[in-house]
Design a protein around this motif. Sequence first.
Motif, PDB file in Angstrom:
ATOM      1  N   SER A 703       0.826  -1.206   0.000  1.00 35.54           N
ATOM      2  CA  SER A 703       0.000   0.000   0.000  1.00 35.54           C
ATOM      3  C   SER A 703       0.869   1.268   0.000  1.00 35.54           C
ATOM      4  O   SER A 703       0.547   2.260  -0.660  1.00 35.54           O
ATOM      5  CB  SER A 703      -0.927   0.000   1.221  1.00 35.54           C
ATOM      6  OG  SER A 703      -0.175  -0.052   2.420  1.00 35.54           O
ATOM      7  N   ASP A 706       2.180   1.715  -3.489  1.00 33.55           N
ATOM      8  CA  ASP A 706       1.167   2.286  -4.374  1.00 33.55           C
ATOM      9  C   ASP A 706       1.035   3.786  -4.152  1.00 33.55           C
ATOM     10  O   ASP A 706       0.925   4.574  -5.102  1.00 33.55           O
ATOM     11  CB  ASP A 706      -0.186   1.600  -4.128  1.00 33.55           C
ATOM     12  CG  ASP A 706      -0.223   0.180  -4.681  1.00 33.55           C
ATOM     13  OD1 ASP A 706       0.656  -0.138  -5.508  1.00 33.55           O
ATOM     14  OD2 ASP A 706      -1.112  -0.583  -4.288  1.00 33.55           O
ATOM     15  N   ASN A 751      -3.592  -3.431  -8.931  1.00 31.76           N
ATOM     16  CA  ASN A 751      -4.615  -2.960  -8.003  1.00 31.76           C
ATOM     17  C   ASN A 751      -5.956  -3.565  -8.384  1.00 31.76           C
ATOM     18  O   ASN A 751      -6.472  -3.332  -9.480  1.00 31.76           O
ATOM     19  CB  ASN A 751      -4.672  -1.420  -8.060  1.00 31.76           C
ATOM     20  CG  ASN A 751      -5.477  -0.850  -6.911  1.00 31.76           C
ATOM     21  OD1 ASN A 751      -6.607  -1.241  -6.670  1.00 31.76           O
ATOM     22  ND2 ASN A 751      -4.843   0.089  -6.209  1.00 31.76           N
TER      23      ASN A 751
END
Length: 908
Positions: A703, A706, A751
């Motif tokens: 995360s 990202d 994703n």
Amino acid sequence: MEFKTRDYRAEDKVYSLTRISVSSHPLCSSASSSLLHTQDHGSTEFFDPLRGLSTQTLEPVENTAVAEKLPATQPTSHLSSKKEWTSFNKLLMQRFPVPKMISVSSFSSKTIKGSKASGELSSNIQSDELNDSQKLKEGGFKIVSQQEYIKRLHELKDEIMRSWHSDDRVTTLKLSIKVARLLMDTSVAQFYPTLFVLAADIMDMLGDMVWDRIKQKAEFADDGTKICSLSDDFDANRICFEAKETCNNWFRKIASIHELLPRIYLELAILPCWRFLHDNVMDDLMRLVTMIRGVADPLASAYCRFFLLHCAQKLPQLDTGHLIACISDTKIVLTRIVSMKETKYGNFLGDRRLVISLMEPTIEYTMRCIFKDPNQVADMILRLELYGEVPWISVILHYLLKELPVSVVCSNAVEILHLVDCSSDYSFDQCLNYKVLGLKLCEGISQVNTVDVLIDEVIQVAIKRKSLDEYLKILDAYMDIILQYKIDHYLSSILSEIFERLCSEVVTEDELANLQSIIVKLVTHFDDMKQVFDLNYFVDILDVMHGSSRSIVSMHILNNATRNDDINDPTTIKLLFDVAQSLHDSVDFSSTKQDDNQQAERLIVRFIDKVDHGIDLDRHLTFLIECRGAFSSMNDLKEILVHSSNLLATRALRLREKKDTLNFIKSCITFNEVTIPCIPSYSRQLILYLETAEVSLLGGLISHSDGLLDSAISCLQDVNLVDGMRKNEDADGIVSLMRKLCSFMLMVPGNLDQGVTYIPKNILSLLDSQSWITPKLRIRVLCSLLSLSATFSQNELPYHPIHEEVFGNDSLFFGDARYSQELVSLSTLILHNMVDTIPQESSQATRGKLALEACNCIAMSFNVNQEISSVCSKLVEIARSCLGPADKYLQSTINFVHKQSPVSVGGK
């Protein structure tokens, strides 16, 4: 469209070169020899440019074009002395700036204002001189500009030369006397050295002309017949009667000059001409030395001796009696000056100091001449009675010490120190004599005898000085000796004394400069800065310093601290941090970077890079946070801090437990997320976002990775805000980073909420929104996106994340139809963009190469079916129209596409 299936492992085996283990580096000498035996190089020897120059010795090449052929009439030694004289005079004029307006005597004013010797001139020079002498007695002074004075001297020089070439010897001599008489006027004070240089140049010119004329008469008859050829060391008995008669006439004319000083200068100008009359010229030289004693004015007599020394070097003599006599006479003159008492006219201390300062260059030049011959040093010291009981005049002793050989000073250090102690008159700052002695001793530091006695006496001398400036000057000169011989007890007492004096006085700039020199010597002497910081009062003294001196000391401290191993002592780190912060606060990093600013930034960066808290990674991260706050003006440093933070995170992966590691890596990433936006360069921000995203992925923080990639995309969107005129190299660099981002995307799991092609689509949209992206750059990015899509479609990716909990897209989406459909949809969009972009390129040659580059990428990514073949054919036709059918790149591309499919593409 169908993506081409690839087996990366099989390709790696096929295309990798065969590796052979070796026992030595291929560029080392043994490997090179074996290489020569195994390959056919004939008799050519192997030469590796990385190993430096050939071992063969190169013969020095003589520059015959530059080498000058010295005239036979001027020996090399004389030319060397002349060059030294010219150089010394240039420095002399610079040393005493000339005032714009000059007060001169009324007689000098008459000469300067342009009373030219023209028309009928009396041949009775003595009578004329008596008349001029009467005029000279008339009182009063006049003001002339220095430009007018100098211009008139140049005019007089030109007039003398013109009259000489017109065979008007009387006018030549009369004008030369006028120039020499100007040197009698010492009221010009500050201008006198400049006046002397200009007048001496005219005297030299006259001397050269007279010498050449008499020499020509000695070598040639009136009808041009050559009588003889005179060598440099000719005898007077070889000179013909006519030449001697001419020479005698010149000396008799000069002897009839009424004033003493012009008579001396004119005779000195033609001094070498005595050699035409007799061989013992030294008697004439010593007579002139004695005559100068009759010049009452100390400044005029000093510069007259100065000129005498210059003229004496034109003689092929070996005796040095005139040098000793000159310095002895100078000592007598200076003794009278310094012993003058207060008179009814008041104290003339200021004027006397000015006279002494103006006399200094003459003393310096005399000492140079005395110690010019290294073979005569011992004899000169004996004749000067250096170690006698009579005190020396300080100013003479200063220049004597400057010229004494280092070996003599070192072997007689204590005796010379006592000599300086006894020479305490106001003619020169005694501290500078102590200083020049110390500097001389430091030059031959290994030759110094009786070091303990010497330093003990020097420190006692320094302590007696009430002025902090004088105290520091003396200590500074001997600091290298104290450090070299490790006299630690002196070092401790010196620092204690310095600190006490600093606390009780307001420190001036000069004192700070001397203190800076002492501290720098102290810092550079020790290899370990911990030893320096442990010295009593060192840190306290450092805190008192300020301004540029503090900055220079800080740079030396950081340079010394960072030149060896890592810095891991907590106390040393804290002190160096304070030093670096002080340096940072004293430098304006927001201004255009100068050399000092760049050096300061490099040293601070190097210090931070050298700090190592070992396994205490949390303390090191705290240190980086402190650095970010303390050095906020240094943008380049922020980039280094991010690199250091990422390095800490990777070290944590190797050293810590899994749970602790995860939290620590999160802290490092948070530090980076706060720091990176503060860096003004978007390209550097992009690099750091990508690097931090890699570290996040390495730690399994998907995360965070990202989020960093989103920040990278946002950074790319802001690129056009930097300025309106982007440079090509900047644009190329950012495009290269975009392609690197595509490569990194292979390891980032897709994703699930936004789609696996979320970031590639953002990059594609970015290409449409950025006006600075040219068609050439756009094609490069599109090719990378197309290759990325084709690689994502494979059953096994070429590389994967190292973290065991991070899975690649080949594992997450294997066999998922929606995944493949999304990739095909993206690739179709990229393909259309490629075809539409290429015609937009204005350059024909570039357009053709772009078409071929796109064609090769498409053929490598897809199976070449009818649809792909049609696209490739269109691109090949564009390339053929731009490059021509014979282009090698075009032909190789057609061959490559043809091999991928039986369908013919564009022909061969």
